[in-house]
Enzyme design. Structure first.
Site, PDB file in Angstrom:
ATOM      1  N   ASP A  13       0.833  -1.203   0.000  1.00 23.54           N
ATOM      2  CA  ASP A  13       0.000   0.000   0.000  1.00 23.54           C
ATOM      3  C   ASP A  13       0.871   1.257   0.000  1.00 23.54           C
ATOM      4  OD1 ASP A  13      -2.371   1.383  -0.055  1.00 23.54           O
ATOM      5  OD2 ASP A  13      -2.693   1.282   2.111  1.00 23.54           O
ATOM      6  N   LEU A  60      10.437 -20.888  -5.232  1.00 18.78           N
ATOM      7  CA  LEU A  60       9.620 -19.863  -4.575  1.00 18.78           C
ATOM      8  C   LEU A  60       8.211 -19.932  -5.130  1.00 18.78           C
ATOM      9  CD1 LEU A  60       9.134 -17.237  -2.896  1.00 18.78           C
ATOM     10  CD2 LEU A  60       9.985 -15.943  -4.861  1.00 18.78           C
ATOM     11  N   HIS A  84       2.110   3.323  -9.161  1.00 17.26           N
ATOM     12  CA  HIS A  84       1.883   1.901  -9.465  1.00 17.26           C
ATOM     13  C   HIS A  84       3.014   1.356 -10.345  1.00 17.26           C
ATOM     14  CE1 HIS A  84      -1.880   2.297  -7.491  1.00 17.26           C
ATOM     15  NE2 HIS A  84      -2.508   2.935  -8.462  1.00 17.26           N
TER      16      HIS A  84
HETATM   17  C1  IPE Z   1      -5.506  -2.724  -0.032  1.00 22.52           C
HETATM   18  O1  IPE Z   1      -5.127  -1.398  -0.249  1.00 22.52           O
HETATM   19  C2  IPE Z   1      -5.432  -3.481  -1.288  1.00 22.52           C
HETATM   20  C3  IPE Z   1      -4.135  -3.543  -1.945  1.00 22.52           C
HETATM   21  C4  IPE Z   1      -2.998  -3.090  -1.531  1.00 22.52           C
HETATM   22  C5  IPE Z   1      -4.165  -4.221  -3.190  1.00 22.52           C
HETATM   23  P1  IPE Z   1      -6.192  -0.219  -0.330  1.00 22.52           P
HETATM   24  O2  IPE Z   1      -5.417   1.039  -0.411  1.00 22.52           O
HETATM   25  O3  IPE Z   1      -7.174  -0.475  -1.406  1.00 22.52           O
HETATM   26  O4  IPE Z   1      -6.945  -0.358   1.080  1.00 22.52           O
HETATM   27  P2  IPE Z   1      -7.854   0.662   1.865  1.00 22.52           P
HETATM   28  O5  IPE Z   1      -8.931   1.096   0.933  1.00 22.52           O
HETATM   29  O6  IPE Z   1      -6.995   1.811   2.265  1.00 22.52           O
HETATM   30  O7  IPE Z   1      -8.349  -0.116   3.045  1.00 22.52           O
HETATM   31  C1  IPE Z   2      -1.638   0.238  -3.343  1.00 23.32           C
HETATM   32  O1  IPE Z   2      -1.416   1.601  -3.380  1.00 23.32           O
HETATM   33  C2  IPE Z   2      -1.889  -0.336  -4.709  1.00 23.32           C
HETATM   34  C3  IPE Z   2      -3.269  -0.781  -4.943  1.00 23.32           C
HETATM   35  C4  IPE Z   2      -4.267  -0.749  -4.105  1.00 23.32           C
HETATM   36  C5  IPE Z   2      -3.531  -1.312  -6.257  1.00 23.32           C
HETATM   37  P1  IPE Z   2      -2.601   2.638  -3.315  1.00 23.32           P
HETATM   38  O2  IPE Z   2      -3.026   2.945  -4.717  1.00 23.32           O
HETATM   39  O3  IPE Z   2      -3.684   2.175  -2.425  1.00 23.32           O
HETATM   40  O4  IPE Z   2      -1.868   3.893  -2.714  1.00 23.32           O
HETATM   41  P2  IPE Z   2      -2.430   4.923  -1.648  1.00 23.32           P
HETATM   42  O5  IPE Z   2      -2.921   4.127  -0.485  1.00 23.32           O
HETATM   43  O6  IPE Z   2      -3.541   5.671  -2.308  1.00 23.32           O
HETATM   44  O7  IPE Z   2      -1.260   5.784  -1.322  1.00 23.32           O
HETATM   45 MG    MG Z   3      -4.076   2.439  -0.434  1.00 20.69          MG
END
Ligand code: IPE
Ligand code: IPE
Ligand code: MG
Length: 237
Positions: A10, A121, A27
């Site tokens: 995240d 792995l 990303h």
């Molecule tokens: C959780 O992250 C899912 C992934 C990292 C793929 P999110 O950024 O979507 O989660 P919330 O919405 O903050 O809980």
């Molecule tokens: C995690 O990073 C990747 C996915 C959920 C696909 P985020 O896109 O949730 O990044 P933040 O949380 O907005 O910084």
């Molecule tokens: Mg996020």
């Protein structure tokens, strides 16, 4: 060393925002860190790495971000599978894959088939995955397989139907990006995992950050309900 590490990657969006870049740039950078993480697991002899790439709730994001995430997934599969194969990595994708377009579903099936013989792995990508979805799809399959046992099903009846049935339960759970929640990741399987939360954003989570998480894990005493004294007296009981 943990045998199975599960990660919520995240913070990509915030990483990009800090740099005045569009979220998708985070990303793109995030994919690079996946590569680094796989390499680190190979070097450390970790047998299972499970990465949360897209939750069943992430469809709620703006359509253009969802579309870029799908394209990145396709591109990564096309570019990386050969390298995974060379390095003895077995790739699996868990989640409700029916919602992905047929081309992506085919790429996933091909990559899984190509790497199916590898054992060094086990890399699992959770995509359109939700912990509650996983439990419910397993319950439904179990019910169809053993209708005669209704009312007496136990945990071992459910286990073979869960998406992660091939792996031991995660030993170490890592969530980057500062949030301290599960966001519907592996709910069943994380019952006894050691949890590690770090404010480091995923695109900054390099090998040295990973080693910090492993060091924290190594300090923990995993009691599984027992007392500390019991563990000292007979560590393997
Ligand atoms: C959780 O992250 C899912 C992934 C990292 C793929 P999110 O950024 O979507 O989660 P919330 O919405 O903050 O809980
Ligand atoms: C995690 O990073 C990747 C996915 C959920 C696909 P985020 O896109 O949730 O990044 P933040 O949380 O907005 O910084
Ligand atoms: Mg996020």
């Amino acid at each position: 060393m943990p045998e199975h590490v599960a990660v919520i990657m995240d913070g990509n969006g915030r990483w990009a925002k800090k740099r005045f870049l569009p979220r998708v740039a985070g990303h793109v950078k995030g994919v690079e860190l996946v590569r680094e993480m796989v390499r680190a697991c190979l070097e450390r002899g970790i047998g299972y790495l499970t990465l949360f790439a897209f939750s069943s709730e992430n469809w709620r994001r703006p359509a253009d971000e969802v579309s870029v995430l799908m394209q990145l997934f396709v591109k990564a599969l096309q570019q990386e599978v050969k390298k995974l194969q060379e390095n003895g990595v077995r790739l699996r994708v868990v989640g409700d894959l029916n919602r992905f377009d047929p081309g992506l579903q085919q790429l996933i099936a091909d990559a899984e088939a190509l790497t199916a013989g590898n054992t060094r792995l086990n890399l699992t990508i959770a995509a359109n995955y939700g912990g509650r979805w996983d439990i419910m799809q397993a319950v439904n399959k179990m019910a169809l397989a053993h209708p005669e046992k209704v009312g007496t099903w136990d945990e071992s009846d459910l286990a073979p139907w869960l998406s992660m049935h091939f792996a031991p339960e995660p030993d170490l759970f890592i969530r980057t990006g500062g949030e301290e929640r599960m966001s519907n990741f592996l709910l069943w399987q994380l019952a006894y995992a050691e949890l590690y939360f770090t404010p480091t954003l995923w695109p900054d989570f390099d090998t040295s950050e990973f080693d910090k998480a492993i060091a924290s894990y190594a300090q923990r005493e995993r009691r599984f309900g027992r007392t500390s004294e019991q563990l000292v007296d007979s560590p393997n009981a």
